[in-house]
Motif scaffolding. Structure first.
Motif, PDB file in Angstrom:
ATOM      1  N   GLN A   1       0.838  -1.189   0.000  1.00 58.73           N
ATOM      2  CA  GLN A   1       0.000   0.000   0.000  1.00 58.73           C
ATOM      3  C   GLN A   1       0.874   1.240   0.000  1.00 58.73           C
ATOM      4  N   ARG A   2       0.467   2.252  -0.753  1.00 49.53           N
ATOM      5  CA  ARG A   2       1.204   3.514  -0.810  1.00 49.53           C
ATOM      6  C   ARG A   2       0.193   4.653  -0.752  1.00 49.53           C
ATOM      7  N   GLN A   3       0.479   5.622   0.099  1.00 48.63           N
ATOM      8  CA  GLN A   3      -0.403   6.769   0.259  1.00 48.63           C
ATOM      9  C   GLN A   3       0.281   8.013  -0.295  1.00 48.63           C
ATOM     10  N   PHE A   4      -0.428   8.755  -1.152  1.00 48.74           N
ATOM     11  CA  PHE A   4       0.081   9.977  -1.761  1.00 48.74           C
ATOM     12  C   PHE A   4      -0.727  11.158  -1.229  1.00 48.74           C
ATOM     13  N   SER A   5      -0.053  12.154  -0.703  1.00 52.49           N
ATOM     14  CA  SER A   5      -0.734  13.362  -0.212  1.00 52.49           C
ATOM     15  C   SER A   5      -1.083  14.262  -1.381  1.00 52.49           C
ATOM     16  N   LEU A   6      -2.289  14.812  -1.332  1.00 59.82           N
ATOM     17  CA  LEU A   6      -2.735  15.766  -2.341  1.00 59.82           C
ATOM     18  C   LEU A   6      -2.876  17.123  -1.653  1.00 59.82           C
ATOM     19  N   ARG A   7      -3.815  17.931  -2.030  1.00 55.69           N
ATOM     20  CA  ARG A   7      -4.013  19.243  -1.411  1.00 55.69           C
ATOM     21  C   ARG A   7      -4.676  19.111  -0.037  1.00 55.69           C
ATOM     22  N   ASP A   8      -4.366  20.037   0.832  1.00 57.20           N
ATOM     23  CA  ASP A   8      -4.961  20.141   2.160  1.00 57.20           C
ATOM     24  C   ASP A   8      -5.041  18.778   2.869  1.00 57.20           C
ATOM     25  N   LYS A   9      -6.275  18.321   3.109  1.00 56.66           N
ATOM     26  CA  LYS A   9      -6.453  17.062   3.850  1.00 56.66           C
ATOM     27  C   LYS A   9      -6.739  15.870   2.929  1.00 56.66           C
TER      28      LYS A   9
ATOM     29  N   ASN B   1      -5.939  12.789   0.249  1.00 54.99           N
ATOM     30  CA  ASN B   1      -4.863  11.873  -0.129  1.00 54.99           C
ATOM     31  C   ASN B   1      -5.416  10.775  -1.022  1.00 54.99           C
ATOM     32  N   LEU B   2      -4.499  10.132  -1.720  1.00 58.18           N
ATOM     33  CA  LEU B   2      -4.821   9.055  -2.643  1.00 58.18           C
ATOM     34  C   LEU B   2      -4.102   7.810  -2.155  1.00 58.18           C
ATOM     35  N   VAL B   3      -4.820   6.693  -2.035  1.00 57.40           N
ATOM     36  CA  VAL B   3      -4.228   5.445  -1.533  1.00 57.40           C
ATOM     37  C   VAL B   3      -4.269   4.410  -2.656  1.00 57.40           C
ATOM     38  N   PHE B   4      -3.112   3.880  -2.995  1.00 61.80           N
ATOM     39  CA  PHE B   4      -2.999   2.789  -3.968  1.00 61.80           C
ATOM     40  C   PHE B   4      -2.693   1.510  -3.195  1.00 61.80           C
ATOM     41  N   ARG B   5      -3.422   0.437  -3.468  1.00 66.04           N
ATOM     42  CA  ARG B   5      -3.227  -0.838  -2.772  1.00 66.04           C
ATOM     43  C   ARG B   5      -3.196  -1.964  -3.796  1.00 66.04           C
ATOM     44  N   LEU B   6      -2.196  -2.850  -3.638  1.00 61.93           N
ATOM     45  CA  LEU B   6      -2.046  -4.025  -4.490  1.00 61.93           C
ATOM     46  C   LEU B   6      -2.054  -5.254  -3.597  1.00 61.93           C
ATOM     47  N   GLU B   7      -2.962  -6.197  -3.857  1.00 64.12           N
ATOM     48  CA  GLU B   7      -3.074  -7.435  -3.074  1.00 64.12           C
ATOM     49  C   GLU B   7      -2.842  -8.629  -3.985  1.00 64.12           C
ATOM     50  N   VAL B   8      -2.113  -9.616  -3.470  1.00 62.11           N
ATOM     51  CA  VAL B   8      -1.826 -10.836  -4.220  1.00 62.11           C
ATOM     52  C   VAL B   8      -2.225 -12.022  -3.350  1.00 62.11           C
ATOM     53  N   PHE B   9      -3.040 -12.908  -3.903  1.00 63.00           N
ATOM     54  CA  PHE B   9      -3.474 -14.115  -3.210  1.00 63.00           C
ATOM     55  C   PHE B   9      -2.839 -15.321  -3.896  1.00 63.00           C
TER      56      PHE B   9
ATOM     57  N   SER C   1      -8.418 -21.896  -6.440  1.00 64.70           N
ATOM     58  CA  SER C   1      -8.042 -20.831  -7.375  1.00 64.70           C
ATOM     59  C   SER C   1      -6.527 -20.674  -7.463  1.00 64.70           C
ATOM     60  N   SER C   2      -6.070 -20.318  -8.640  1.00 64.87           N
ATOM     61  CA  SER C   2      -4.648 -20.031  -8.825  1.00 64.87           C
ATOM     62  C   SER C   2      -4.374 -18.600  -8.354  1.00 64.87           C
ATOM     63  N   ARG C   3      -3.199 -18.087  -8.650  1.00 62.69           N
ATOM     64  CA  ARG C   3      -2.825 -16.739  -8.205  1.00 62.69           C
ATOM     65  C   ARG C   3      -3.849 -15.703  -8.669  1.00 62.69           C
ATOM     66  N   GLN C   4      -4.177 -14.800  -7.762  1.00 65.92           N
ATOM     67  CA  GLN C   4      -5.085 -13.703  -8.082  1.00 65.92           C
ATOM     68  C   GLN C   4      -4.447 -12.396  -7.629  1.00 65.92           C
ATOM     69  N   ILE C   5      -4.551 -11.370  -8.470  1.00 71.33           N
ATOM     70  CA  ILE C   5      -3.996 -10.057  -8.159  1.00 71.33           C
ATOM     71  C   ILE C   5      -5.122  -9.035  -8.230  1.00 71.33           C
ATOM     72  N   GLN C   6      -5.153  -8.164  -7.244  1.00 71.27           N
ATOM     73  CA  GLN C   6      -6.215  -7.172  -7.160  1.00 71.27           C
ATOM     74  C   GLN C   6      -5.596  -5.816  -6.828  1.00 71.27           C
ATOM     75  N   ALA C   7      -5.993  -4.778  -7.532  1.00 68.53           N
ATOM     76  CA  ALA C   7      -5.482  -3.424  -7.284  1.00 68.53           C
ATOM     77  C   ALA C   7      -6.655  -2.494  -6.981  1.00 68.53           C
ATOM     78  N   SER C   8      -6.411  -1.521  -6.118  1.00 65.43           N
ATOM     79  CA  SER C   8      -7.457  -0.547  -5.803  1.00 65.43           C
ATOM     80  C   SER C   8      -6.855   0.841  -5.668  1.00 65.43           C
ATOM     81  N   LEU C   9      -7.669   1.817  -5.905  1.00 65.61           N
ATOM     82  CA  LEU C   9      -7.287   3.217  -5.784  1.00 65.61           C
ATOM     83  C   LEU C   9      -8.402   3.924  -5.010  1.00 65.61           C
TER      84      LEU C   9
END
Length: 124
Positions: free
Chosen positions: A66-74, A76-84, A112-120
């Protein structure tokens, strides 16, 4: 067809002998005898105990970044990558357990085989 069979030998195979086509020793099981009386035909459960067969194990590594990016004022944008099942290890389902069927002792499916999931996500 679902009564417990009679166990007449060693049920489990060694690790090197197991395959999805033959997970355990199917020759170690025979159907229980069938009896007929005035009330009809029936079979008594066989002598097989519980948990006689060792099934396939489960190996699954899951993870997330997970990575959090600060934007203006309060904001932020959070990017998350999950692998099962990160290693993509085959996790077999249990083998067929009904004596006399064509699937007896065979594993015909897997998890199930490998699964990858991304979120913003945008927080404000």
């Amino acid at each position: 067809g679902t009564d417990r069979p009679d166990l007449i030998g060693a049920a489990n195979l060694s690790g090197g002998q197991r395959s999805p086509n033959r997970w355990f020793n199917t020759a170690a099981f025979v159907p229980p005898p069938i009896f007929t009386d005035a009330q009809g035909t029936y079979s008594i459960p066989g002598n097989e105990g519980r948990n006689v067969i060792i099934g396939p194990g489960l190996a699954s590594w899951d993870g997330a970044l997970q990575r959090q990016f600060s934007l203006r004022d309060k904001s932020n944008l959070v990017f998350r990558l999950e692998v099962f099942n990160f290693t993509d290890h085959p996790n077999f389902d249990r083998p067929g357990l009904i004596v006399g069927t064509s699937q007896f002792g065979e594993i015909s499916s897997a998890e199930s085989s490998r699964q990858i999931q991304a979120s913003l996500r945008l927080n404000w």
